[in-house]
Motif scaffolding. Structure first.
Motif, PDB file in Angstrom:
ATOM      1  N   GLU A  88      20.718 113.587  11.922  1.00 35.48           N
ATOM      2  CA  GLU A  88      21.456 112.111  12.057  1.00 35.48           C
ATOM      3  C   GLU A  88      20.928 111.603  13.071  1.00 35.48           C
ATOM      4  O   GLU A  88      21.418 111.916  13.765  1.00 35.48           O
ATOM      5  CB  GLU A  88      22.282 112.058  10.790  1.00 35.48           C
ATOM      6  CG  GLU A  88      23.231 110.624  11.200  1.00 35.48           C
ATOM      7  CD  GLU A  88      24.638 110.519  10.337  1.00 35.48           C
ATOM      8  OE1 GLU A  88      25.100 110.659   9.222  1.00 35.48           O
ATOM      9  OE2 GLU A  88      25.340 111.246  11.292  1.00 35.48           O
ATOM     10  N   LEU A  89      20.401 110.705  13.456  1.00 39.20           N
ATOM     11  CA  LEU A  89      20.846 110.121  14.175  1.00 39.20           C
ATOM     12  C   LEU A  89      21.226 108.200  14.489  1.00 39.20           C
ATOM     13  O   LEU A  89      21.463 107.618  12.979  1.00 39.20           O
ATOM     14  CB  LEU A  89      19.398 108.816  15.094  1.00 39.20           C
ATOM     15  CG  LEU A  89      17.889 109.635  14.509  1.00 39.20           C
ATOM     16  CD1 LEU A  89      16.527 108.992  15.128  1.00 39.20           C
ATOM     17  CD2 LEU A  89      18.528 110.773  15.943  1.00 39.20           C
ATOM     18  N   ASN A  90      22.442 108.692  15.378  1.00 33.85           N
ATOM     19  CA  ASN A  90      23.637 107.987  15.629  1.00 33.85           C
ATOM     20  C   ASN A  90      23.499 106.422  15.824  1.00 33.85           C
ATOM     21  O   ASN A  90      23.552 106.891  17.810  1.00 33.85           O
ATOM     22  CB  ASN A  90      24.929 107.913  15.166  1.00 33.85           C
ATOM     23  CG  ASN A  90      25.319 108.627  14.064  1.00 33.85           C
ATOM     24  OD1 ASN A  90      25.587 108.013  13.143  1.00 33.85           O
ATOM     25  ND2 ASN A  90      25.137 110.106  13.935  1.00 33.85           N
ATOM     26  N   PHE A  91      23.214 104.932  16.464  1.00 34.70           N
ATOM     27  CA  PHE A  91      23.159 103.938  16.757  1.00 34.70           C
ATOM     28  C   PHE A  91      24.191 102.773  16.860  1.00 34.70           C
ATOM     29  O   PHE A  91      24.847 102.759  16.107  1.00 34.70           O
ATOM     30  CB  PHE A  91      21.293 102.535  16.381  1.00 34.70           C
ATOM     31  CG  PHE A  91      20.340 104.061  16.437  1.00 34.70           C
ATOM     32  CD1 PHE A  91      19.690 104.084  17.582  1.00 34.70           C
ATOM     33  CD2 PHE A  91      20.251 104.052  15.270  1.00 34.70           C
ATOM     34  CE1 PHE A  91      18.053 104.284  17.494  1.00 34.70           C
ATOM     35  CE2 PHE A  91      18.925 105.340  15.449  1.00 34.70           C
ATOM     36  CZ  PHE A  91      17.607 105.557  16.316  1.00 34.70           C
ATOM     37  N   SER A  92      24.483 102.933  18.301  1.00 33.23           N
ATOM     38  CA  SER A  92      25.623 101.224  18.989  1.00 33.23           C
ATOM     39  C   SER A  92      24.618 100.028  17.700  1.00 33.23           C
ATOM     40  O   SER A  92      23.749 100.121  18.052  1.00 33.23           O
ATOM     41  CB  SER A  92      25.395 101.348  20.100  1.00 33.23           C
ATOM     42  OG  SER A  92      26.653 100.780  20.201  1.00 33.23           O
ATOM     43  N   LYS A  93      25.134  99.423  17.186  1.00 33.79           N
ATOM     44  CA  LYS A  93      25.351  98.721  16.323  1.00 33.79           C
ATOM     45  C   LYS A  93      26.566  97.674  17.039  1.00 33.79           C
ATOM     46  O   LYS A  93      27.405  97.957  17.142  1.00 33.79           O
ATOM     47  CB  LYS A  93      25.643  98.302  14.797  1.00 33.79           C
ATOM     48  CG  LYS A  93      25.400  97.518  14.657  1.00 33.79           C
ATOM     49  CD  LYS A  93      25.866  98.619  12.674  1.00 33.79           C
ATOM     50  CE  LYS A  93      26.613  97.918  12.099  1.00 33.79           C
ATOM     51  NZ  LYS A  93      27.959  96.615  12.616  1.00 33.79           N
ATOM     52  N   SER A  94      25.851  96.392  17.099  1.00 36.86           N
ATOM     53  CA  SER A  94      26.986  94.452  17.159  1.00 36.86           C
ATOM     54  C   SER A  94      27.514  94.668  15.653  1.00 36.86           C
ATOM     55  O   SER A  94      26.857  94.421  14.707  1.00 36.86           O
ATOM     56  CB  SER A  94      25.801  93.524  17.500  1.00 36.86           C
ATOM     57  OG  SER A  94      25.848  92.531  17.227  1.00 36.86           O
ATOM     58  N   PRO A  95      29.144  94.311  16.142  1.00 40.43           N
ATOM     59  CA  PRO A  95      29.633  94.007  15.027  1.00 40.43           C
ATOM     60  C   PRO A  95      29.311  92.996  13.987  1.00 40.43           C
ATOM     61  O   PRO A  95      29.986  93.362  12.805  1.00 40.43           O
ATOM     62  CB  PRO A  95      30.804  93.759  15.276  1.00 40.43           C
ATOM     63  CG  PRO A  95      30.893  94.163  16.950  1.00 40.43           C
ATOM     64  CD  PRO A  95      29.709  94.459  17.038  1.00 40.43           C
ATOM     65  N   GLY A  96      28.667  92.077  14.421  1.00 37.22           N
ATOM     66  CA  GLY A  96      27.901  90.850  13.856  1.00 37.22           C
ATOM     67  C   GLY A  96      26.999  90.857  12.415  1.00 37.22           C
ATOM     68  O   GLY A  96      26.569  90.566  11.824  1.00 37.22           O
ATOM     69  N   LEU A  97      26.405  92.484  13.135  1.00 35.43           N
ATOM     70  CA  LEU A  97      25.301  92.874  12.149  1.00 35.43           C
ATOM     71  C   LEU A  97      25.308  93.144  10.781  1.00 35.43           C
ATOM     72  O   LEU A  97      26.569  94.331  10.710  1.00 35.43           O
ATOM     73  CB  LEU A  97      24.119  93.943  12.720  1.00 35.43           C
ATOM     74  CG  LEU A  97      23.191  94.459  11.660  1.00 35.43           C
ATOM     75  CD1 LEU A  97      22.272  93.121  10.981  1.00 35.43           C
ATOM     76  CD2 LEU A  97      22.705  95.364  12.429  1.00 35.43           C
ATOM     77  N   LYS A  98      25.927  92.796   9.499  1.00 36.85           N
ATOM     78  CA  LYS A  98      26.081  92.901   8.037  1.00 36.85           C
ATOM     79  C   LYS A  98      24.987  93.757   7.109  1.00 36.85           C
ATOM     80  O   LYS A  98      23.553  93.091   7.592  1.00 36.85           O
ATOM     81  CB  LYS A  98      27.354  92.138   7.425  1.00 36.85           C
ATOM     82  CG  LYS A  98      28.081  90.969   8.117  1.00 36.85           C
ATOM     83  CD  LYS A  98      29.269  92.696   8.742  1.00 36.85           C
ATOM     84  CE  LYS A  98      30.400  92.379   9.317  1.00 36.85           C
ATOM     85  NZ  LYS A  98      31.616  93.026   9.549  1.00 36.85           N
ATOM     86  N   TYR A  99      25.098  94.552   6.699  1.00 41.43           N
ATOM     87  CA  TYR A  99      23.906  95.442   5.341  1.00 41.43           C
ATOM     88  C   TYR A  99      25.027  95.536   4.666  1.00 41.43           C
ATOM     89  O   TYR A  99      25.535  95.998   4.503  1.00 41.43           O
ATOM     90  CB  TYR A  99      22.956  96.189   6.754  1.00 41.43           C
ATOM     91  CG  TYR A  99      23.450  97.529   7.020  1.00 41.43           C
ATOM     92  CD1 TYR A  99      23.751  98.218   6.380  1.00 41.43           C
ATOM     93  CD2 TYR A  99      24.051  97.079   8.342  1.00 41.43           C
ATOM     94  CE1 TYR A  99      24.360  99.343   7.127  1.00 41.43           C
ATOM     95  CE2 TYR A  99      24.735  98.378   9.401  1.00 41.43           C
ATOM     96  CZ  TYR A  99      25.082  99.949   8.308  1.00 41.43           C
ATOM     97  OH  TYR A  99      25.073  99.982   8.518  1.00 41.43           O
ATOM     98  N   ASN A 100      24.124  95.684   3.494  1.00 41.02           N
ATOM     99  CA  ASN A 100      24.798  96.970   2.530  1.00 41.02           C
ATOM    100  C   ASN A 100      24.249  98.164   2.108  1.00 41.02           C
ATOM    101  O   ASN A 100      22.452  98.682   2.326  1.00 41.02           O
ATOM    102  CB  ASN A 100      24.114  96.243   0.900  1.00 41.02           C
ATOM    103  CG  ASN A 100      25.029  94.908   0.942  1.00 41.02           C
ATOM    104  OD1 ASN A 100      26.434  94.249   0.644  1.00 41.02           O
ATOM    105  ND2 ASN A 100      24.502  93.212   0.875  1.00 41.02           N
ATOM    106  N   PRO A 101      24.592  99.042   1.847  1.00 43.18           N
ATOM    107  CA  PRO A 101      24.313 100.252   0.932  1.00 43.18           C
ATOM    108  C   PRO A 101      22.473 100.301   0.404  1.00 43.18           C
ATOM    109  O   PRO A 101      22.479  99.028  -0.108  1.00 43.18           O
ATOM    110  CB  PRO A 101      25.199 101.228   0.543  1.00 43.18           C
ATOM    111  CG  PRO A 101      26.182  99.998   0.178  1.00 43.18           C
ATOM    112  CD  PRO A 101      25.727  99.253   0.642  1.00 43.18           C
ATOM    113  N   THR A 102      22.152 101.229   0.408  1.00 42.42           N
ATOM    114  CA  THR A 102      20.493 101.760   0.327  1.00 42.42           C
ATOM    115  C   THR A 102      19.683 100.793   1.252  1.00 42.42           C
ATOM    116  O   THR A 102      18.746 100.367   1.310  1.00 42.42           O
ATOM    117  CB  THR A 102      20.394 101.082  -0.508  1.00 42.42           C
ATOM    118  OG1 THR A 102      19.953 100.351  -1.082  1.00 42.42           O
ATOM    119  CG2 THR A 102      21.506 101.583  -2.151  1.00 42.42           C
ATOM    120  N   SER A 103      19.804 100.003   1.890  1.00 44.36           N
ATOM    121  CA  SER A 103      19.022  99.979   2.995  1.00 44.36           C
ATOM    122  C   SER A 103      18.290 100.743   3.806  1.00 44.36           C
ATOM    123  O   SER A 103      18.898 101.429   3.918  1.00 44.36           O
ATOM    124  CB  SER A 103      20.203  98.735   4.460  1.00 44.36           C
ATOM    125  OG  SER A 103      20.899  98.337   3.556  1.00 44.36           O
TER     126      SER A 103
END
Length: 645
Positions: free
Chosen positions: A263-278
């Motif tokens: 499992e790779l965990n990347f840093s993300k901008s808080p403004g980036l929103k996405y829905n499950p199954t993306s």
């Protein structure tokens, strides 16, 4: 207009697009064809497919009816036999009808398309439509070419016509180049070749550039305007993906599982929103500078506002090299560069409207369901909306694969992170191990999960949307703005360059040159507007995002399959203190040496509206779809999730 609608829906929340009222169309989403070359097909898909085929048949009849009316006069005037003129007319008709398929072929592969999102589709679920259209288009274009080759052979003008490059009418050489490029792409797209030699298929598909350019040269730009809407949106999307992929993103941590998964965990901008199954595409230059691979997202943007994660199972050369690289890495001593395209996913979490959610997975097909579980856990903890009951039915080959269930819980961001409250969500997990009838000692001893924390580099950026938090408005502005710039450029070129030449009675402006000028104007307009939009939003995102620094992280908690079979007893003090992990263990029932009886399980599920999601091997999805298709399952609403090309 679609971009504006999606923007307003995003601002209004999930209910702006998806609501309980959408259930009136559920019967049309039920599977009707399950086994066959087309895969799992719903009533809606079958209806539109039949309508499209009817359109093609009507077009063929309409063209031939008009062309055959004066056929004898034309044959007499040209000194040809009637059947030869009919063959020529048939070849022209097949080419014209093939243009209809080509007009739609780019829409399904435009990953960030507002058109797909508007009708509730994602790029992954639409790939099959691209394949259907591709097969139909290439069949028609191949027959189109064969008809004319036969006609030229019979009329003794094969060599003359095959080498004809006409500056004013149809250029045969351009059509032959386009058809050759199309045939190469078509030949490598069949399942037997695509699955075994995916890289060959992937790289030969870049011949679409050659195909489109010489197709436009062949038919002229005016006739090529049939495909302009789809290709124009695809060109904008492709260039934005290119800009996004140039950034090196920040890989914060990784969890290495003993079942050859990471499992790779990347840093993300808080403004980036996405829905499950993306899903998102990942490139790691240290493994391969050219290869990009799609993986489903396992995180939730609501539960993890500054992280985005994917799970990767070691099933191929690239994934095995990644697992080997991370397995031999010591924690907190390395830096791993990566590039990202995406994430891409549905416009709204449609599954939230169901009373109960049954998720059926096989092997690594569990990954999209991890994101759904995290999303519902997040919403159940906030207690803002009613969440559905969750039943996860997962099948694995070996006991060691049970460690994947540990990924349901995200990596803690700090030692003081508040644990999730599982009492708010009704979660039940039925795990089936098909090949192991008992836990082996070597499985228990080697089933520890290793967590790696990576050093951060000042040049790395968090994963962010290519066009920022208001991406739909920016995309709409780029589409409309670039098209206005294109019209201005081609208008100026026509007024001051093309018309003066056409005005001379001794010469006319070349048709391929006009096509090239239009293509160049489109490219300039798209590159300028997309670059401005990307750089503007990238600058804003950089100013609002806090750099990810090296910080003290708590020692990771490890688990093993034995803890799922032990009934809750564990000698690890950390495991006892981990309430979320205890909740996962108590919610899980492991069945060794068994396969799930889907008919019995689905029959026992209660609820007025039950969403059934299947992800995994093709045969497994077909079995689930077959039961949901039956008349006794009126409350079951089936949805297949497949990322396999």
């Amino acid at each position: 207009m679609a971009c504006l609608y999606l923007h307003l829906g995003k601002k209004l929340g999930d209910h702006g697009i998806s609501s309980k009222g959408g259930s009136m169309f559920d019967r049309w989403k039920r599977p009707v064809l399950i086994k066959g070359a087309l895969g799992i097909v719903t009533w809606t898909e079958l209806t539109f497919l039949l309508m499209f085929i009817a359109l093609l048949c009507w077009s063929i009849y309409s063209y031939l009816h008009a062309m055959f009316a004066p056929i004898r006069q034309e044959a007499a005037a040209e000194g040809l036999k009637v059947w030869e003129v009919k063959l020529s007319s048939l070849g022209l008709t097949l080419g014209l009808v093939g243009n209809i398929c080509l007009a739609f072929i780019f829409f399904p592969v435009t990953r960030g398309s507002s058109v797909l999102q508007l009708v509730g589709l994602t790029s992954e679920s639409s790939i099959k439509y691209h394949m259907w259209l591709g097969h139909m288009a290439m069949t028609l274009f191949t027959l189109h070419g064969l008809c004319f080759i036969t006609f030229w052979t019979e009329t003794k003008q094969l060599s003359k016509k095959m080498l004809k490059w006409d500056d004013l009418l149809v250029s045969n050489v351009a059509g032959e180049i386009a058809l050759t490029a199309g045939l190469v792409m078509w030949a490598t797209s069949f399942t037997c070749i695509r699955r075994k030699m995916f890289e060959l298929f992937f790289y030969t598909h870049y011949l679409y550039i050659v195909f489109v350019v010489f197709y436009v040269f062949h038919v002229g730009f005016s006739s090529a305007c049939t495909i302009l809407p789809g290709f124009y949106l695809f060109a904008i999307d492709r260039f934005l993906r290119l800009l996004q992929s140039q950034q090196k993103v920040c890989l914060v941590s990784a969890r290495v599982l003993p079942c050859r998964a990471v499992e790779l965990n990347f840093s993300k901008s808080p403004g980036l929103k996405y829905n499950p199954t993306s899903s998102m595409f990942i490139n790691i230059p240290s493994i391969s500078k050219l290869q990009w691979h799609p993986f489903s997202v396992t995180s939730s943007s609501k539960l993890e506002p500054d992280r985005i994660s994917v799970m990767i199972k070691g099933d191929g050369h690239w994934t095995n090299k990644l697992h080997q690289k991370l397995s031999s890495t010591s924690p907190r001593t390395t830096h791993l560069k990566a590039s990202i395209e995406g994430p891409y996913g549905p416009a709204s979490p449609d599954f939230m409207r169901h009373d109960t959610l049954v998720m059926v997975s096989g092997g690594s097909g569990i990954t999209p369901f991890i994101s759904i579980i995290r999303e519902i856990l997040s919403q159940s903890n906030t207690k803002t909306v009613k969440t559905p009951k969750l039943l996860l039915i997962c099948a694995f080959k070996h006991c060691v694969d049970l460690t994947i269930l540990d990924l349901i819980l995200p990596v803690p961001e700090s030692a003081n992170a508040a644990p999730l409250d599982f009492s708010c969500a009704e979660l039940r997990i039925e795990a089936f191990v098909t090949r192991d009838k008992e836990m082996k000692p070597e499985d228990e001893s080697s089933s520890q999960i290793q967590t790696l924390w990576f050093r951060q580099n000042g040049t790395d950026s968090p994963v962010a949307a290519a066009l920022g938090s208001n991406s739909w408005i920016w995309l709409g502005a780029i589409i409309s703005g670039s098209f206005v710039i294109y019209l201005v450029l081609i208008g100026l070129a026509t007024q001051y360059y093309i018309y003066p030449i056409d005005g001379n009675t001794n010469m006319r402006f070349s048709t391929p040159a006009k096509a090239a000028l239009n293509i160049l104007s489109i490219c300039v307009a798209v590159v300028v507007t997309a670059t401005v939009g990307f750089l503007w939003n990238n600058r804003r995102s950089s100013s609002q995002t806090t750099p990810v620094l090296n910080r003290a992280i708590p020692a990771p908690t490890t688990t093993s399959p034995a803890t799922l079979l032990s009934g809750g007893d564990s000698e690890s003090a950390e495991e006892v203190e981990s309430q979320p992990r205890n909740a996962i263990r108590q919610a899980t029932t492991v069945h060794l040496g068994k396969r799930p009886n889907m008919n019995r399980i689905l029959l026992e599920v209660e609820g007025e509206s039950v969403g059934v999601l299947a992800s995994g091997p093709k045969k497994m999805r077909q079995r689930v779809a077959n039961y949901c298709q039956s008349s006794i399952a009126d409350n079951l609403h089936f949805h297949s999730i497949s990322f396999a090309w």
